[in-house]
Design a protein around this motif. Structure first.
Motif, PDB file in Angstrom:
ATOM      1  N   GLN A 194      -9.651   7.853  -2.974  1.00 48.78           N
ATOM      2  CA  GLN A 194      -8.688   6.957  -3.619  1.00 48.78           C
ATOM      3  C   GLN A 194      -7.909   6.138  -2.595  1.00 48.78           C
ATOM      4  O   GLN A 194      -7.604   4.965  -2.824  1.00 48.78           O
TER       5      GLN A 194
ATOM      6  N   THR B  94      -4.162  -2.121  -9.392  1.00 52.00           N
ATOM      7  CA  THR B  94      -5.264  -1.167  -9.470  1.00 52.00           C
ATOM      8  C   THR B  94      -5.100  -0.020  -8.479  1.00 52.00           C
ATOM      9  O   THR B  94      -5.421   1.133  -8.793  1.00 52.00           O
ATOM     10  N   SER B  95      -4.599  -0.302  -7.291  1.00 55.35           N
ATOM     11  CA  SER B  95      -4.402   0.759  -6.294  1.00 55.35           C
ATOM     12  C   SER B  95      -3.408   1.795  -6.802  1.00 55.35           C
ATOM     13  O   SER B  95      -3.591   3.004  -6.598  1.00 55.35           O
TER      14      SER B  95
ATOM     15  N   CYS C  55       2.735   1.525  -3.358  1.00 53.50           N
ATOM     16  CA  CYS C  55       1.859   2.025  -4.424  1.00 53.50           C
ATOM     17  C   CYS C  55       1.755   3.544  -4.376  1.00 53.50           C
ATOM     18  O   CYS C  55       1.856   4.223  -5.408  1.00 53.50           O
TER      19      CYS C  55
ATOM     20  N   TYR D 232       0.839  -1.208   0.000  1.00 54.10           N
ATOM     21  CA  TYR D 232       0.000   0.000   0.000  1.00 54.10           C
ATOM     22  C   TYR D 232       0.870   1.252   0.000  1.00 54.10           C
ATOM     23  O   TYR D 232       0.655   2.180  -0.797  1.00 54.10           O
TER      24      TYR D 232
ATOM     25  N   ALA E 241      -5.185   4.016  -9.157  1.00 56.32           N
ATOM     26  CA  ALA E 241      -6.109   4.895  -8.435  1.00 56.32           C
ATOM     27  C   ALA E 241      -5.366   6.058  -7.788  1.00 56.32           C
ATOM     28  O   ALA E 241      -5.848   7.205  -7.787  1.00 56.32           O
ATOM     29  N   PHE E 242      -4.188   5.781  -7.236  1.00 54.25           N
ATOM     30  CA  PHE E 242      -3.404   6.860  -6.617  1.00 54.25           C
ATOM     31  C   PHE E 242      -2.893   7.850  -7.668  1.00 54.25           C
ATOM     32  O   PHE E 242      -2.883   9.057  -7.428  1.00 54.25           O
TER      33      PHE E 242
ATOM     34  N   MET F 180      -8.607  -2.631  -1.964  1.00 52.54           N
ATOM     35  CA  MET F 180      -8.000  -3.508  -2.964  1.00 52.54           C
ATOM     36  C   MET F 180      -6.773  -4.236  -2.409  1.00 52.54           C
ATOM     37  O   MET F 180      -6.590  -5.440  -2.634  1.00 52.54           O
ATOM     38  N   GLN F 181      -5.943  -3.526  -1.642  1.00 50.42           N
ATOM     39  CA  GLN F 181      -4.735  -4.157  -1.104  1.00 50.42           C
ATOM     40  C   GLN F 181      -5.070  -5.169  -0.015  1.00 50.42           C
ATOM     41  O   GLN F 181      -4.428  -6.215   0.091  1.00 50.42           O
TER      42      GLN F 181
ATOM     43  N   GLY G 267      -7.912   2.152  -2.574  1.00 53.84           N
ATOM     44  CA  GLY G 267      -6.654   1.414  -2.605  1.00 53.84           C
ATOM     45  C   GLY G 267      -6.495   0.490  -1.418  1.00 53.84           C
ATOM     46  O   GLY G 267      -5.983  -0.626  -1.553  1.00 53.84           O
TER      47      GLY G 267
END
Length: 320
Positions: A241, A198-199, A113, A110, A202-203, A248-249, A245
């Motif tokens: 976001q 994906t995270s 990312c 996380y 998103a970031f 997702m993580q 994230g």
């Protein structure tokens, strides 16, 4: 002669559920006013409820039954859960491995990312687009495990063994993927390498939408460096976001299975890389004990919910 008029209060009878009815009426008016939005959302919601909500509810109900796909389901109460937590030693190994995965890969991936997204966002648009593709590519590559199988091959032709033997660190090759001392660490490393998915995107998107005027206003209010700008402006502006994230993580860290199966086999040596999801696959797709598999899935589901609630509480403190 003066006439005096006396006003008496008119008795009013308000039903106990009047407040609830008024709220329902307001909600119904809001739905009618935004009916076009609900109409556009309806195809997705239909698919979501059909293939996500209903299976989760069905799995929760089935976890209280014994069902082997051949006989009619038989109600057993909490027997599946008591067997899971008290009598299943392999599940305890899988639970320990899964928690270790989540504690290590979740926060590290996380933070990685966000940091990579933050650094790449400072680049020029063309370079940023290229670097985004480079970092995102491993998460969508089809044969990505093949590379790691070559690196950790157990013979002298494996890249890691060849390097260590060539420079005198070892005299003979190590069986990396069949030695329980190394399997879990290798799977964690590969999972971290695959975590920029994906995270990460998103970031990147969230950083692109931050209002630049907030940065200028922050500089006038006393923000002196980029770290203060990050904490007081960037992160609070990216809360949606950041939450997406995190979800997702957390899901990826608790649902590790493909990496473990591809590298360590199914099952791995002495269950060294066994996870809750691989345990679920064992009982659901091989043994067909669907009631017990549903209990495992329900337990994992509530673990994820608890982790998400904890993450939400931590993200609310960002910028304070």
């Amino acid at each position: 002669m003066q006439s005096e008029t006396t006003s008496q209060p008119v008795p009013s009878f308000i039903p106990a559920n009047a407040g609830r009815q008024s709220k329902l009426a307001m909600k119904w008016k809001e739905i009618k006013r935004n009916k076009h939005y609900y109409l556009l959302m309806s195809p997705y919601m239909l698919i979501f409820f059909t293939f996500t909500v209903i299976p989760v509810l069905f799995s929760l109900i089935l976890s209280f039954f014994y069902f082997n796909m051949l006989e009619f389901p038989r109600f057993v109460g909490l027997q599946n859960y008591s067997r899971l937590l008290l009598n299943d030693d392999i599940f305890m190994i899988a639970l320990k491995n899964t928690l270790l995965f989540a504690i290590i890969t979740g926060p590290i991936s996380y933070i990685a990312c966000f940091l990579f997204a933050w650094i790449i966002n400072e680049l020029s648009p063309k370079v940023r687009a290229f670097m985004t593709l480079v970092f995102y590519a491993p998460s969508i590559a089809g044969n990505v495990f093949f590379i790691w199988l070559i690196i950790f091959s157990g013979d002298s032709y494996g890249y890691l063994n060849g390097f260590l033997i060539k420079y005198g660190f070892k005299l003979e090759p190590t069986q990396w993927l069949t030695n329980e001392k190394y399997i879990l660490a290798i799977v964690i490393i590969v999972q971290l390498w695959l975590s920029l998915g994906t995270s990460f995107l998103a970031f990147i998107a969230g950083l692109q939408t931050i209002d630049k005027s907030l940065v200028e206003a922050g500089a006038m209010d006393g923000i002196k460096n980029r770290w203060q700008e990050l904490w007081y402006i960037t992160l609070p502006s990216m809360r949606p976001q950041l939450m997406f994230g995190a979800v997702m993580q957390i899901t990826a860290s608790f649902a590790v299975a493909d990496v473990s199966i591809a590298l360590a086999g199914f099952p791995s040596v002495n269950y060294a890389a066994h996870t809750v999801v691989t345990h679920l696959m064992d009982y659901g797709t091989i043994r067909f004990e669907m009631g017990y598999a549903s209990a495992i899935a329900t337990f994992l589901f509530f673990m994820m919910i608890g982790a998400n609630i904890l993450t939400q509480k931590l993200l609310r403190k960002v910028g304070e």
